[in-house]
Motif scaffolding. Structure first.
Motif, PDB file in Angstrom:
ATOM      1  N   LEU A  73       0.809  -1.216   0.000  1.00 39.12           N
ATOM      2  CA  LEU A  73       0.000   0.000   0.000  1.00 39.12           C
ATOM      3  C   LEU A  73       0.842   1.265   0.000  1.00 39.12           C
ATOM      4  N   LEU A  74       2.055   1.177   0.520  1.00 38.48           N
ATOM      5  CA  LEU A  74       2.895   2.378   0.623  1.00 38.48           C
ATOM      6  C   LEU A  74       4.165   2.298  -0.206  1.00 38.48           C
ATOM      7  N   GLY A  75       4.412   1.137  -0.841  1.00 40.45           N
ATOM      8  CA  GLY A  75       5.629   1.000  -1.628  1.00 40.45           C
ATOM      9  C   GLY A  75       6.891   0.937  -0.795  1.00 40.45           C
ATOM     10  N   ARG A  76       6.787   0.466   0.440  1.00 41.45           N
ATOM     11  CA  ARG A  76       7.955   0.392   1.323  1.00 41.45           C
ATOM     12  C   ARG A  76       8.749  -0.893   1.076  1.00 41.45           C
ATOM     13  N   PRO A  77      10.037  -0.904   1.414  1.00 42.48           N
ATOM     14  CA  PRO A  77      10.806  -2.155   1.343  1.00 42.48           C
ATOM     15  C   PRO A  77      10.247  -3.190   2.309  1.00 42.48           C
ATOM     16  N   ILE A  78      10.410  -4.457   1.943  1.00 40.51           N
ATOM     17  CA  ILE A  78       9.951  -5.543   2.795  1.00 40.51           C
ATOM     18  C   ILE A  78      10.956  -5.729   3.920  1.00 40.51           C
ATOM     19  N   CYS A  79      10.463  -5.767   5.136  1.00 35.96           N
ATOM     20  CA  CYS A  79      11.333  -5.931   6.305  1.00 35.96           C
ATOM     21  C   CYS A  79      11.499  -7.405   6.660  1.00 35.96           C
ATOM     22  N   LEU A  80      10.412  -8.162   6.670  1.00 34.47           N
ATOM     23  CA  LEU A  80      10.425  -9.581   7.040  1.00 34.47           C
ATOM     24  C   LEU A  80      10.153 -10.397   5.783  1.00 34.47           C
ATOM     25  N   ARG A  81      11.202 -10.895   5.164  1.00 34.39           N
ATOM     26  CA  ARG A  81      11.070 -11.643   3.915  1.00 34.39           C
ATOM     27  C   ARG A  81      10.774 -13.104   4.201  1.00 34.39           C
ATOM     28  N   ASP A  82       9.930 -13.681   3.364  1.00 35.63           N
ATOM     29  CA  ASP A  82       9.480 -15.055   3.577  1.00 35.63           C
ATOM     30  C   ASP A  82      10.644 -16.039   3.561  1.00 35.63           C
ATOM     31  N   GLU A  83      11.635 -15.806   2.700  1.00 35.20           N
ATOM     32  CA  GLU A  83      12.751 -16.751   2.609  1.00 35.20           C
ATOM     33  C   GLU A  83      13.644 -16.728   3.843  1.00 35.20           C
ATOM     34  N   ASP A  84      13.511 -15.692   4.671  1.00 41.48           N
ATOM     35  CA  ASP A  84      14.292 -15.625   5.916  1.00 41.48           C
ATOM     36  C   ASP A  84      13.566 -16.263   7.088  1.00 41.48           C
ATOM     37  N   CYS A  85      12.324 -16.671   6.889  1.00 41.05           N
ATOM     38  CA  CYS A  85      11.486 -17.122   8.003  1.00 41.05           C
ATOM     39  C   CYS A  85      11.258 -18.630   7.934  1.00 41.05           C
ATOM     40  N   SER A  86      11.622 -19.321   8.999  1.00 42.79           N
ATOM     41  CA  SER A  86      11.368 -20.762   9.092  1.00 42.79           C
ATOM     42  C   SER A  86      10.376 -21.100  10.200  1.00 42.79           C
ATOM     43  N   VAL A  87       9.836 -20.100  10.847  1.00 43.07           N
ATOM     44  CA  VAL A  87       8.932 -20.324  11.976  1.00 43.07           C
ATOM     45  C   VAL A  87       7.615 -20.903  11.477  1.00 43.07           C
ATOM     46  N   HIS A  88       7.036 -21.812  12.250  1.00 43.38           N
ATOM     47  CA  HIS A  88       5.764 -22.417  11.899  1.00 43.38           C
ATOM     48  C   HIS A  88       4.609 -21.474  12.241  1.00 43.38           C
ATOM     49  N   PHE A  89       3.460 -21.757  11.662  1.00 41.37           N
ATOM     50  CA  PHE A  89       2.256 -21.021  12.042  1.00 41.37           C
ATOM     51  C   PHE A  89       1.844 -21.421  13.466  1.00 41.37           C
ATOM     52  N   PRO A  90       1.110 -20.562  14.161  1.00 37.32           N
ATOM     53  CA  PRO A  90       0.634 -20.927  15.508  1.00 37.32           C
ATOM     54  C   PRO A  90      -0.231 -22.185  15.461  1.00 37.32           C
ATOM     55  N   LYS A  91      -0.203 -22.933  16.548  1.00 33.78           N
ATOM     56  CA  LYS A  91      -1.066 -24.110  16.649  1.00 33.78           C
ATOM     57  C   LYS A  91      -2.521 -23.655  16.721  1.00 33.78           C
ATOM     58  N   GLU A  92      -3.390 -24.359  16.025  1.00 38.31           N
ATOM     59  CA  GLU A  92      -4.798 -23.966  15.991  1.00 38.31           C
ATOM     60  C   GLU A  92      -5.498 -24.504  17.234  1.00 38.31           C
ATOM     61  N   LEU A  93      -5.206 -23.832  18.331  1.00 46.41           N
ATOM     62  CA  LEU A  93      -5.784 -24.154  19.637  1.00 46.41           C
ATOM     63  C   LEU A  93      -6.268 -22.863  20.274  1.00 46.41           C
ATOM     64  N   ASP A  94      -7.417 -22.915  20.915  1.00 48.54           N
ATOM     65  CA  ASP A  94      -7.858 -21.776  21.712  1.00 48.54           C
ATOM     66  C   ASP A  94      -7.017 -21.674  22.973  1.00 48.54           C
ATOM     67  N   ASP A  95      -6.991 -20.484  23.560  1.00 46.72           N
ATOM     68  CA  ASP A  95      -6.086 -20.216  24.677  1.00 46.72           C
ATOM     69  C   ASP A  95      -6.298 -21.151  25.858  1.00 46.72           C
ATOM     70  N   GLU A  96      -7.535 -21.540  26.117  1.00 45.20           N
ATOM     71  CA  GLU A  96      -7.777 -22.377  27.293  1.00 45.20           C
ATOM     72  C   GLU A  96      -7.191 -23.772  27.154  1.00 45.20           C
ATOM     73  N   TYR A  97      -6.754 -24.134  25.937  1.00 48.38           N
ATOM     74  CA  TYR A  97      -6.143 -25.451  25.733  1.00 48.38           C
ATOM     75  C   TYR A  97      -4.623 -25.359  25.619  1.00 48.38           C
ATOM     76  N   ILE A  98      -4.096 -24.197  25.956  1.00 45.43           N
ATOM     77  CA  ILE A  98      -2.641 -24.006  25.997  1.00 45.43           C
ATOM     78  C   ILE A  98      -2.266 -23.680  27.439  1.00 45.43           C
ATOM     79  N   THR A  99      -1.506 -24.560  28.068  1.00 43.02           N
ATOM     80  CA  THR A  99      -1.115 -24.383  29.466  1.00 43.02           C
ATOM     81  C   THR A  99       0.394 -24.193  29.542  1.00 43.02           C
ATOM     82  N   PRO A 100       0.906 -23.780  30.683  1.00 39.11           N
ATOM     83  CA  PRO A 100       2.366 -23.607  30.793  1.00 39.11           C
ATOM     84  C   PRO A 100       3.161 -24.885  30.588  1.00 39.11           C
TER      85      PRO A 100
END
Length: 675
Positions: free
Chosen positions: A397-424
């Motif tokens: 939308l603004l023509g800015r440089p990309i800061c977080l490029r996909d090829e630099d990222c190996s992190v997985h997507f969050p687990k599809e769990l609601d918060d009450e099913y995630i414990t310490p």
């Protein structure tokens, strides 16, 4: 002349340092001398009993600082002979007689045209003790869960942060006087005989560099606080409830059970950084929820949001090391706050801090999550992908440089769990048939990852355009991306799927016209102004996420088709205008069907971020229709309907403004912060 000299001395503004330094004279003048704090702040030192030198002045009592008289005035140094030497040199060059020895020196324009303002001893704190007259309309039940395992920043809190010379300095209260204007206070003048601009410039420089209490260190602000310093606790709880109802589905970057447990346990009174997190959450919520949901006037909401942001910023700026995920969440919320307030440069600065702290914590690398507890892992994944989406929005939308490029990222997507099913200690299974709220973020992140892929190719090719077989290979890649974006939501869970819409070739007449506009405008007005209006559609998180998902999909589809046509033009030398017009009509009609298939309350809950995306597509499509020589009448009608709907979205955007002086437009440099 000698007889007039005593009279001149009686009215002189010369500081006490020029008087004779004898103890009887100093003790007698102590009652007329300003205390150290008032002297540094350039305010009149007011004591109820001026004859009692041991009594603290009213300002020191308000600020909670010791009222001392340790300032030792110094003898005035020798005058600066620079100007006299210049005058003598000029006189000698002009062969004029030298000026008399007792002639006065010229005054430097710097010292006469500018008034020197002393930095304050601490934050301005003349706050009102009258609480906000509001009662919570929602009750937040206490949650029987132990506080979270987030590292508490106060564990490394040392005594020297809050004491000076062994004397504990009480916390300066953050102002909650919602009618207080910082600009008015800066412009006001205070009487007093010790104003800095009555001193020579060299004497002012000495005071700036040697006064021990002029500028407090950053650690001065880094201390726990009570929520009641900002607003009544019930009011804070009400706003937090609104956050989880309306904002959290689009930005699920806190763990609700542990956050609420910490809030009920008053963690903010032990951990300054958690106090900053609560304040940033409140500030970003106040600028994102319809004002009818808050039992406060718009100026009061605006002032409370500003106060909460500043309270958070005072603390977060002094606690970057060591960095934590909480820092990233705080600065992301600050970024959202500045985006909604139209502070474009400040918004981008906050985003830059959030993104770079995330990279410092290696949130983009999956290997960095080893050894972290489940709550910390999921908070980090969620906030990283929120930043990833915001980065791609800003890039397109603004023509800015990309800061977080996909090829630099190996992190997985969050687990599809609601918060009450995630414990310490473990991940609990999500009940069968229950769709997790975070699934909306995951599908949005997949769409933004495709946007990142096409943007990288567009910008590489812009620098070095592909030729021949390389252009053909690039076209195949772009066509593959086009197929992927069209099917990006084909496997979405049922709650996120859009209801069947009409074919784009059969747009009903009720999609446009004065009757439709009036009815929809009335719905928008009722949503924002009527506290008793139905909130069912706005409270349905999946309907809210549908609007964000499908509008973003059409945005990325449009960008891919635009570049595909550019590649075809470079390879073939011409384009099929009829085919291109049909493609543009398909995008406009599909976007229009999406907007008509989702309740206007759910669209409005997305706020200004959704308006930016629709405006980007609609304005570009309108230009294409105007340029096309053989555009079908159906395409013109589709774009006219879309433009009509955009006027409704602009009305939604206007209703989110808290500042009466703004007309709904910023510098145009803002970005949609919600992916």
């Amino acid at each position: 002349m000698p007889a007039a000299r005593p009279k001149k001395e009686s009215h002189s503004t010369t500081p006490p340092s020029d008087c004779q330094n004898n103890e009887p004279r100093r003790a007698e003048g102590r009652s007329r001398q300003s205390c150290d704090a008032c002297r540094s702040r350039k305010v009149r030192c007011a004591r109820e009993n001026s004859d009692d030198p041991k009594q603290s002045c009213k300002h020191c009592i308000t600020l909670g600082v010791p009222c001392t008289y340790e300032y030792q005035p110094k003898k005035r140094g020798p005058p600066n002979l620079y100007l006299r030497r210049l005058q003598e040199a000029a006189a000698a060059a002009a062969k004029l007689p030298e000026p008399a020895a007792d002639s006065e020196l010229s005054v430097s324009p710097v010292s006469t045209s500018q008034s020197v303002v002393s930095p304050s001893l601490g934050p301005k704190s003349p706050f009102s003790e009258t609480p906000i007259n509001t009662s919570p309309t929602m009750s937040i039940p206490s949650i029987a869960i132990s506080p979270s395992r987030y590292p508490i920043a106060a564990d490394s809190f040392h005594a020297h942060y809050s004491s000076t010379n062994g004397n504990t300095i009480s916390s300066p209260p953050f102002t909650n006087d919602l009618s207080h204007s910082p600009k008015a206070e800066e412009n006001s003048t205070f009487p007093g005989s010790d104003s800095f601009n009555t001193y020579p410039l060299y004497n002012w420089s000495y005071k700036q560099h040697h006064s021990p209490s002029t500028i407090p260190p950053l650690s001065y602000y880094y201390r726990p606080h009570r929520l009641e310093e900002i607003a009544p606790r019930d009011t804070i709880y009400l706003i937090i409830a609104l956050f989880f109802d309306f904002v959290y589905p689009l930005t699920p970057c806190v763990h609700k059970p542990s956050f609420m447990a910490d809030l009920h346990a008053r963690r903010e009174e032990r951990d300054p950084l958690f106090f900053a997190l609560v304040m940033s959450t409140v500030a970003s919520t106040l600028v994102q929820v319809p004002r009818s949901y808050l039992p406060m006037e718009r100026p009061v909401v605006h002032k409370l949001a500003q106060t909460c942001h500043e309270a958070s910023r005072h603390i977060s700026v002094a606690s970057y090391d060591p960095p934590t995920s909480m820092h990233v969440v705080i600065r992301y919320f600050d970024c959202v706050y500045h985006f909604c307030e139209g502070h474009d440069a400040t918004q981008h600065a906050a985003f830059g801090e959030a993104a770079h702290i995330a990279v410092t914590l290696r949130m983009h690398e999956e290997a960095s999550y080893d050894g972290l507890d489940p709550i910390e892992c999921e908070v980090r994944r969620r906030i990283f992908w929120l930043l990833f989406g915001a980065d791609k929005s800003m890039s397109i939308l603004l023509g800015r440089p990309i800061c977080l490029r996909d090829e630099d990222c190996s992190v997985h997507f969050p687990k599809e769990l609601d918060d009450e099913y995630i414990t310490p200690s473990a991940y609990l299974p999500q009940p069968h048939g229950k769709t997790a709220l975070v699934s909306g973020l995951n599908y949005t992140s997949r769409i933004f990852a495709l946007l990142g892929e096409i943007l990288v190719r567009i910008r590489v090719d812009k620098r070095s355009p592909p030729q021949g077989q390389f252009a053909t290979a690039r076209l195949e890649e772009v066509q593959s991306l086009h197929q992927r974006i069209l099917g990006a939501l084909s496997l979405a869970p049922e709650p996120l799927r859009l209801k069947p819409v009409l074919s784009h070739s059969h747009l009903p007449p009720e999609y446009g016209g004065a009757g439709f506009r009036k009815a929809t405008f009335d719905e928008v007005k009722d949503f924002f102004d009527n506290p008793n209006a139905s909130r069912a559609n706005a409270l349905n998180p999946f309907l809210v996420m549908q609007a964000n998902l499908y509008v973003t999909q059409q945005l990325v589809r449009f960008v891919i088709e635009q570049y595909r046509d550019e590649l075809l033009l470079s390879l073939q030398g011409s384009l099929d205008d009829q085919k291109m017009a049909e493609d543009r009509e398909a995008v406009a009609s599909e976007l229009l069907n999406i907007l008509h298939s989702i309740p206007i309350q759910s669209i409005a809950t997305n706020g200004p971020s959704l308006v930016h995306k629709v405006r980007f597509v609609a304005s570009t499509l309108l230009d294409a229709v105007k340029k096309a020589e053989i555009a079908p009448a159906s395409a013109a009608r589709a774009h006219a309907y879309l433009w009509d709907f955009l006027s409704i979205l602009s009305e939604i955007e206007r209703n989110y403004l808290l500042d009466d002086d703004r007309d709904g437009t910023s510098s145009g440099d803002g970005m949609p912060m919600i992916g």
